[in-house]
Design a protein around this motif. Structure first.
Motif, short mmCIF file in Angstrom:
data_model
loop_
_atom_site.label_atom_id
_atom_site.label_comp_id
_atom_site.label_asym_id
_atom_site.label_seq_id
_atom_site.Cartn_x
_atom_site.Cartn_y
_atom_site.Cartn_z
N LEU A 1 0.83 -1.21 0.00
CA LEU A 1 0.00 0.00 0.00
C LEU A 1 0.86 1.26 0.00
O LEU A 1 0.59 2.20 -0.74
CB LEU A 1 -0.96 0.00 1.19
N THR A 2 1.90 1.27 0.81
CA THR A 2 2.79 2.44 0.83
C THR A 2 3.43 2.63 -0.54
O THR A 2 3.52 3.75 -1.04
CB THR A 2 3.87 2.27 1.92
N GLY A 3 3.87 1.55 -1.16
CA GLY A 3 4.48 1.63 -2.49
C GLY A 3 3.49 2.14 -3.53
O GLY A 3 3.84 2.98 -4.37
N ALA A 4 2.25 1.67 -3.47
CA ALA A 4 1.23 2.14 -4.41
C ALA A 4 0.94 3.62 -4.21
O ALA A 4 0.82 4.38 -5.19
CB ALA A 4 -0.05 1.32 -4.26
N LEU A 5 0.87 4.05 -2.96
CA LEU A 5 0.64 5.47 -2.68
C LEU A 5 1.83 6.32 -3.15
O LEU A 5 1.65 7.42 -3.69
CB LEU A 5 0.37 5.69 -1.19
N LEU A 6 3.04 5.81 -2.95
CA LEU A 6 4.23 6.53 -3.45
C LEU A 6 4.19 6.69 -4.96
O LEU A 6 4.47 7.77 -5.49
CB LEU A 6 5.50 5.80 -3.04
N LEU A 7 3.84 5.63 -5.67
CA LEU A 7 3.72 5.71 -7.13
C LEU A 7 2.65 6.72 -7.54
O LEU A 7 2.87 7.54 -8.44
CB LEU A 7 3.40 4.34 -7.72
N TYR A 8 1.50 6.66 -6.89
CA TYR A 8 0.41 7.59 -7.23
C TYR A 8 0.85 9.04 -7.02
O TYR A 8 0.69 9.88 -7.91
CB TYR A 8 -0.84 7.29 -6.38
N PHE A 9 1.38 9.34 -5.84
CA PHE A 9 1.72 10.74 -5.55
C PHE A 9 2.93 11.22 -6.34
O PHE A 9 3.00 12.40 -6.69
CB PHE A 9 1.90 10.96 -4.04
N THR A 10 3.86 10.34 -6.66
CA THR A 10 4.96 10.73 -7.53
C THR A 10 4.43 11.10 -8.91
O THR A 10 4.80 12.13 -9.48
CB THR A 10 6.01 9.61 -7.63
N GLY A 11 3.55 10.27 -9.45
CA GLY A 11 2.92 10.58 -10.74
C GLY A 11 2.11 11.87 -10.67
O GLY A 11 2.17 12.70 -11.58
N TYR A 12 1.38 12.05 -9.58
CA TYR A 12 0.58 13.27 -9.39
C TYR A 12 1.47 14.51 -9.39
O TYR A 12 1.15 15.52 -10.03
CB TYR A 12 -0.22 13.18 -8.09
N VAL A 13 2.59 14.43 -8.68
CA VAL A 13 3.51 15.58 -8.61
C VAL A 13 4.07 15.90 -10.00
O VAL A 13 4.12 17.06 -10.41
CB VAL A 13 4.65 15.30 -7.61
#
Length: 182
Positions: free
Chosen positions: A123-135
């Motif tokens: 879950l942490t990895g998925a959130l990191l991917l999402y927010f990195t893409g968002y940024v």
């Protein structure tokens, strides 16, 4: 979820999130209702992130604080889910609230220890991917908005789309930093 590492970077993260939350409070004075609604949720997120980012060496919250964080951001997530019926834009707020709940639950389960060196959970990895893409996407979108705003004439503080995007960008970057410390 306490920010580990140099205290100075933790305090910079606190300052960034608190300043973003304060600007979002100013945006709540907008004449556009949708702007006001979005700004309220973003102010909550900014101040919540600032509180969670206070370096552990400066303040260790009581054990009851983490369930309170989880409950507040769980309620914000439910509100975002309800609002997403009208506009998919609110799905980002749902993901952000979910990330805050995840960090609060993780901190409550293991105060001061993050994930105990077990690597990056799914879950942490998925959130990191999402927010990195968002940024990255938000950063690219910010450049044309800032250029258009210079030529578009004066706008009130609450109605400046490039400033709202810059706030969302800074909160996205802060979320990446916080997730990296888990």
């Amino acid at each position: 979820m306490r920010v580990h590492g140099p205290a100075s970077s933790g305090w910079l993260l606190v300052a960034l999130c608190a300043a973003t939350g304060a600007y979002c409070l100013l945006r709540m004075r907008s004449g556009v209702e949708e702007q006001r609604r979005a700004a309220g949720g973003e102010a909550l997120m900014g101040f919540g992130m600032a509180a969670m980012a206070v370096p552990a060496a400066a303040f260790t919250p009581p054990s009851w604080a983490w369930p309170v964080y989880a409950a507040v951001f769980g309620a914000a997530g439910l509100h975002a889910l309800w609002a997403a019926r009208a506009s998919a834009r609110h799905l980002h707020h749902l993901v952000g609230a979910g990330a805050m709940v995840h960090m609060a639950v993780t901190a409550a389960a293991s105060p001061g220890h993050g994930h105990g060196g077990s690597g990056v959970p799914l879950l942490t990895g998925a959130l990191l991917l999402y927010f990195t893409g968002y940024v990255l996407v938000t950063g690219v979108r910010l450049v044309p908005a800032a250029t258009a705003a210079v030529t578009g004439g004066p706008a009130g503080w609450g109605d400046r789309p490039e400033l709202a995007r810059a706030c969302r960008l800074s909160m996205g970057m802060a979320m990446v930093a916080m997730l990296l410390t888990m």
